[in-house]
Design an enzyme around this catalytic site. Structure first.
Site, mmCIF file in Angstrom:
data_model
loop_
_atom_site.group_PDB
_atom_site.id
_atom_site.type_symbol
_atom_site.label_atom_id
_atom_site.label_comp_id
_atom_site.label_asym_id
_atom_site.label_seq_id
_atom_site.Cartn_x
_atom_site.Cartn_y
_atom_site.Cartn_z
ATOM 1 N N GLY A 86 -1.780 5.389 -2.969
ATOM 2 C CA GLY A 86 -0.844 4.853 -3.878
ATOM 3 C C GLY A 86 -0.705 4.402 -4.981
ATOM 4 O O GLY A 86 -0.420 4.295 -6.183
ATOM 5 N N THR A 87 -1.831 2.617 -4.671
ATOM 6 C CA THR A 87 -2.307 2.034 -5.575
ATOM 7 C C THR A 87 -2.752 2.489 -6.533
ATOM 8 O O THR A 87 -2.466 1.842 -7.634
ATOM 9 C CB THR A 87 -2.753 0.951 -4.814
ATOM 10 N N SER A 100 0.854 -0.819 0.177
ATOM 11 C CA SER A 100 -0.237 -0.068 0.255
ATOM 12 C C SER A 100 1.238 1.426 0.122
ATOM 13 O O SER A 100 2.113 1.434 0.888
ATOM 14 C CB SER A 100 -0.601 0.375 0.942
ATOM 15 N N GLY A 101 0.819 1.921 -1.204
ATOM 16 C CA GLY A 101 1.281 3.300 -0.623
ATOM 17 C C GLY A 101 1.666 4.546 0.027
ATOM 18 O O GLY A 101 2.500 4.669 0.716
ATOM 19 N N SER A 102 0.235 4.533 0.749
ATOM 20 C CA SER A 102 -0.542 5.400 1.759
ATOM 21 C C SER A 102 0.478 4.387 3.227
ATOM 22 O O SER A 102 0.636 5.444 3.778
ATOM 23 C CB SER A 102 -1.389 5.797 1.876
#
Length: 357
Positions: free
Chosen positions: A259-260, A91-93
């Site tokens: 982010g994804t 996960s980006g965040s």
């Protein structure tokens, strides 16, 4: 039997999405990789995820990141991501928040300028670049997972909506990508509930019709996510901005653009021939927060054009706290927790210096 336990937390947010970082109170987990430790939590100790995301301690809109000692010697720390839908491998965040927590907790001592280090996610090693100014972590850039388009512009009949055109990207999870304007949305905060309802109908219709398989990972579960795409606005050469929002669970729209989700958009833009090396996409949420995705490179994997990318954003620390788990509380189920809880603090530190430039 001890009926009271304490877990140490650092609450953070990136783009409005709260990531609750667990920094202590959990015993060492079995497994030779962070991926294996994640699978142990998922299969044998899922009570931790439910405890911290459900009342009385949490809400489904939050995420939880458990810091663990890294298994890969290149990493300074490992982290396991827990969300309402389960255990994403990336996960980006959550990575932005975890990287900030690693710096703020001293696992990697903060130094002025740009610091580079690696974290171990269930998906593998993640390169992190943090910019520190006057002791403040001003931005974090992390590698996004290699992303690709699985399905391009197919149409499905959705009950209560009608025909919907969608594409499917993989960027750490499978994403349905839809044009917000085609569905009558302007992507304003007032539309949040309607967006969640619409996305749920589309996702359920797609899941009922077909499944998806990653070209190396195989079956990674049914389609979980949908990303609404707004119009693109050119900011500068090689830099566009677009309002966006991501659905993750019935009734739940992410506060950030994710982010994804941003990586999925980059994969689509590349598939359509609209990206050059170094081009940037800024996604802007319903709350006017944003992430910046950068197209790094691409390569061919069988039938797929795989996009390498980075995500840049900023995470803020909200709170440091201890929560007390009372196992005799009727709202708390400690049945899947006793074997992983400890009253001893195990900081997941590794004596690996960060590369600083």
């Amino acid at each position: 039997m001890n009926t009271q336990h304490t877990i140490q937390l650092m609450d953070t947010h990136a783009g409005g999405d709260v990531s609750r970082i667990v920094t202590g109170g959990i015993d060492h987990l079995p497994g030779n990789s962070v991926r294996e430790q994640m699978e142990y939590l998922r299969d044998d100790a899922d009570g931790l995820r439910r405890l911290l995301l459900e009342e009385p301690y949490g809400i489904p809109e939050m995420s939880v990141d458990l810091l663990v000692p890294p298994c890969d010697p290149e990493a300074v720390a490992g982290y396991i991501i827990m969300e309402v839908m389960g255990y994403p491998i990336y996960s980006g965040s959550n990575t932005l928040c975890t990287a900030t927590a690693v710096l703020e907790s001293g696992i990697v001592p903060k130094q002025e300028g740009i610091q580079r280090f690696k974290l171990e996610a269930p998906a593998g090693l993640v390169q992190v670049e943090a910019r520190v100014h006057n002791g403040v972590v001003e931005s974090v850039t992390c590698g996004g997972l290699p992303s690709y388009i699985d399905t391009y512009r197919e149409t499905i009949q959705v009950p209560g909506i009608g025909p919907v055109t969608y594409s499917i990207a993989y960027s750490g999870g499978f994403y349905a990508l839809v044009d917000a304007a085609e569905l009558g949305f302007k992507l304003t905060l007032e539309e949040e509930a309607a967006l969640a309802l619409c996305a749920h109908k589309i996702v359920e219709a797609i899941k009922a019709e077909r499944g998806f398989s990653h070209y190396t990972l195989g079956d990674v579960g049914p389609l979980p996510f949908l990303h609404f795409m707004g119009p693109e606005e050119k900011v500068a050469d090689g830099y566009v901005r677009s309002r966006s929002t991501t659905y993750v669970h019935p009734g739940v729209i992410c506060r950030s653009t994710t982010g994804t989700g941003t990586s999925a958009r980059l994969a689509l833009m590349h598939y359509e021939g609209r990206l050059h090396q170094g081009d940037k996409l800024e996604t802007v949420s319903l709350r006017n927060t944003g992430f910046i995705g950068t197209f790094v490179d691409s390569h061919q994997e069988g039938a797929y054009q795989v996009v390498e990318n980075t995500i840049t954003g900023r995470s803020y620390v909200l709170a440091h706290s201890d929560i007390v788990i009372n196992c005799d509380d009727q709202m708390v189920n400690c049945g899947e927790l006793h074997h992983i809880l400890t009253d001893r603090h195990h900081p997941p530190r590794a004596e690996i210096p960060s590369e600083t430039t």
